[in-house]
Design a protein around this motif. Structure first.
Motif, PDB file in Angstrom:
ATOM      1  N   ARG A 155       3.632  -0.420   0.155  1.00  0.00           N
ATOM      2  CA  ARG A 155       3.267   0.810   0.884  1.00  0.00           C
ATOM      3  C   ARG A 155       4.014   0.924   2.208  1.00  0.00           C
ATOM      4  O   ARG A 155       4.286   2.014   2.695  1.00  0.00           O
ATOM      5  CB  ARG A 155       1.760   0.838   1.158  1.00  0.00           C
ATOM      6  N   GLU A 165      -6.621  -5.737  -3.878  1.00  0.00           N
ATOM      7  CA  GLU A 165      -5.294  -5.502  -4.439  1.00  0.00           C
ATOM      8  C   GLU A 165      -4.403  -6.711  -4.171  1.00  0.00           C
ATOM      9  O   GLU A 165      -4.773  -7.611  -3.425  1.00  0.00           O
ATOM     10  CB  GLU A 165      -4.693  -4.227  -3.841  1.00  0.00           C
ATOM     11  N   ASP A 213       1.181  -4.970  -3.326  1.00  0.00           N
ATOM     12  CA  ASP A 213       0.810  -3.553  -3.257  1.00  0.00           C
ATOM     13  C   ASP A 213       0.808  -3.064  -1.807  1.00  0.00           C
ATOM     14  O   ASP A 213       1.277  -1.970  -1.502  1.00  0.00           O
ATOM     15  CB  ASP A 213      -0.572  -3.328  -3.870  1.00  0.00           C
TER      16      ASP A 213
END
Ligand code: PHE
Length: 578
Positions: free
Chosen positions: A156, A148, A152
């Motif tokens: 989170r 990823e 990303d």
């Protein structure tokens, strides 16, 4: 003396944007003030360097003379709910017409990491592990993470907190402070952690919706791609606040009409237009005085007030009486003013010494032409207009001007390198003044790095006409670029025991107030300076409820303050209202 009728002025130390904002407010409320500035320039960390001097300042828009500059300090303004005060100020000083779009990302901006690239952001994102950081590509990042994008993984971590702040999008503006407060209280549960610590920590120490702990190699990778070297060792709170500033969680469909879609602005012709317009608004008798170094601030008992000793440019000393003092100077500068008898608490003195500042260095190069905008140099589909390119080599970030784009003959001024933290400190070692051997090394490294980042040789850049480097930690009147606290320095308690909160409380029984961006939660933004000035003025009016009410009515209350809490914090000083 009765504070309500005291005819002596309030002394404002420092003519940066905090000092000037405090002055504008006091003037509006009909309260006398005097502004003392140690350097020979007003504006502080808003500073536009013009290779052609004042000619550029006065030049008409879209003429080449006007764009011969770069902003050494504040340069970009995101339009997000946090920043209301700043845009309100633009309106008040009537420079809204100077606001032009600041391009944060241009599609042709380049990335270059781990000896791979240059490549555009888009192309890099289309290939799994383009920069070969994964274990199977010879790096250290577990494959599953490298599949990823860094963003990303970063999202989170920050998103659960950013969602809380996003409530500021929808509440009535008068209630924004409540939304801010709630989010802040949740965020500061983790204020004892560094960003690295938060990412590495097991579930117990973290928010409920936090992802599983990241491996060390991943945390290192994220810092490299997202931040300055070493910044993840600073407070987690700072990282979340920064992520809000740079990437505000706007809803897809913005339900609040007063908040426009996310956009950035800069000031056409240089950020110091803002400073000069603020100074213009001050009455003739109360213009900031430059070359006035404050060397001592102390309480005076009879009549109650403050004494300030000033050294002028001839070395002469002069001690003057004021009703109150508002210091807006950076904490490193305040630390060397003699404040032994200025009525500070233990906690306040500790805060001045120990709250951490960050390093930041900018290297501006004036080329003969804007080669990055030239199809003959870049290729016809690859020209760059604004935005920034990023890399792990020493220059780290290269910022292309978003100004002068409508002026074909605009000078080739490039912010060749904008660094933070260790990257900035290392370049700072070389910033020993124009023409020194160290400075020649610095320029050589910068040109070499520009070649690598763009994948073109320097002959194509054309002549270098001039350059100007500024390392803010080396600046006599700054001693750091901006506050950026370490873990544990914000504190959770809103009382006079925590380092940060104590600094915001009045000293000297309500007569000495410490402002400046370090004393706001919004470090490293003009907003922080404005919020701090508002709070300092509020505290200066503790004994004058009439004026205080006018302040609250006429000047926007910072989202980080609540009148009730300010009164509580200042209660200690209140018995001094005679
Ligand atoms: N406001 C500055 C910028 O736009 C500096 C900053 C650094 C802000 C780190 C937040 C965090 O680059």
């Amino acid at each position: 003396a009765n504070l309500a009728t005291d005819s002596r002025p309030i002394c404002i130390v420092g003519a940066g944007v905090a000092g000037l904002y405090a002055a504008l407010i006091l003037q509006d409320l009909g309260i006398k003030y005097e502004i003392l500035e140690a350097s020979d320039r007003i504006g502080g960390r808003i500073w536009t360097h013009r290779f052609n001097g004042d000619v550029g300042y006065n030049a008409a828009r879209n003429t080449s003379e006007r764009y011969d500059y770069y902003d050494v300090g504040a340069m970009r303004f995101p339009k997000i709910p946090f920043m209301d005060q700043v845009f309100d100020l633009f309106k008040r000083i009537k420079i809204e017409d100077l606001l032009i779009p600041y391009t944060f990302h241009h599609p042709n901006n380049l990335l270059c990491y781990n000896l791979r690239g240059p490549v555009t952001r888009e192309v890099a994102a289309q290939t799994v592990d383009y920069f070969h950081v994964s274990v199977s590509n010879g790096g250290t990042v577990p494959d599953r993470y490298a599949q990823e994008q860094p963003k990303d993984w970063i999202d989170r971590i920050y998103d659960p907190f950013k969602c809380l702040f996003a409530k500021m999008n929808t509440v009535d503006p008068s209630q924004r402070w409540k939304a801010f407060r709630e989010a802040w209280m949740e965020l500061t549960k983790y204020e004892h952690l560094s960003t690295r610590g938060y990412m590495l920590a097991g579930k117990e120490g973290k928010a409920e919706d936090a992802p599983d702990p990241y491996p060390e190699s991943v945390v290192h990778w994220l810092e490299t791609m997202d931040s300055g070297t070493g910044l993840y060792d600073k407070a987690f709170v700072e990282s979340v606040m920064g992520s809000l500033d740079f990437d505000w969680p706007f809803p897809e469909h913005n339900p609040h009409p007063s908040v426009e879609s996310p956009s950035w602005y800069c000031i056409d012709g240089g950020a110091d237009h803002m400073i000069r317009e603020m100074a213009c608004k001050l009455s003739k008798q109360s213009k900031p005085k430059t070359n006035q170094t404050v060397v001592k601030i102390e309480q005076s008992e009879d009549p109650k007030g403050m004494k300030v000793t000033i050294r002028d440019d001839q070395g002469g000393l002069d001690t003057r009486e004021y009703a109150q003092v508002i210091s807006t100077v950076p904490l490193g500068c305040l630390q060397t003013i003699d404040i032994d008898r200025a009525g500070l608490t233990y906690s306040q003195r500790e805060a001045i010494r120990s709250l951490q500042y960050e390093a930041s260095t900018k290297i501006g190069i004036k080329f003969k032409k804007r080669w990055w905008e030239d199809p003959a140099v870049m290729g016809k589909d690859n020209i760059i207009q604004g935005g920034q390119s990023q890399t792990d080599i020493p220059i780290r970030t290269c910022v292309y001007p978003s100004y002068g784009l409508n002026c074909p003959s605009a000078p080739g001024v490039l912010l060749a390198s904008y660094t933070w933290a260790q990257d900035a400190a290392r370049f700072g070692s070389l910033a020993q003044g124009q023409g020194t051997d160290a400075d020649k090394d610095l320029l050589e490294t910068t040109l070499n790095n520009l070649e690598k980042l763009h994948g073109i040789s320097r002959e194509k850049f054309g002549d270098v006409l001039d350059h100007k480097t500024h390392a803010w930690y080396n600046d006599r009147y700054a001693r750091g670029a901006f506050a950026h606290f370490g873990p544990g320095q914000f504190g959770r308690a809103y009382d006079n025991k925590s380092l940060f909160a104590s600094l915001k409380a009045p000293a000297a029984g309500g007569k000495f107030h410490i402002a400046g961006e370090a004393t706001s939660v919004h470090h490293a933004w003009v907003l922080g300076a404005l919020n701090s000035a508002w709070r300092a003025v509020f505290n200066a009016l503790i004994c004058r409820p009439d004026k205080r009410r006018e302040l609250v009515k006429r000047w926007p209350t910072p989202d980080e303050e609540s009148v009730k809490m300010l009164l509580q914090l200042a209660a200690l000083a209140e018995d001094n209202c005679l």
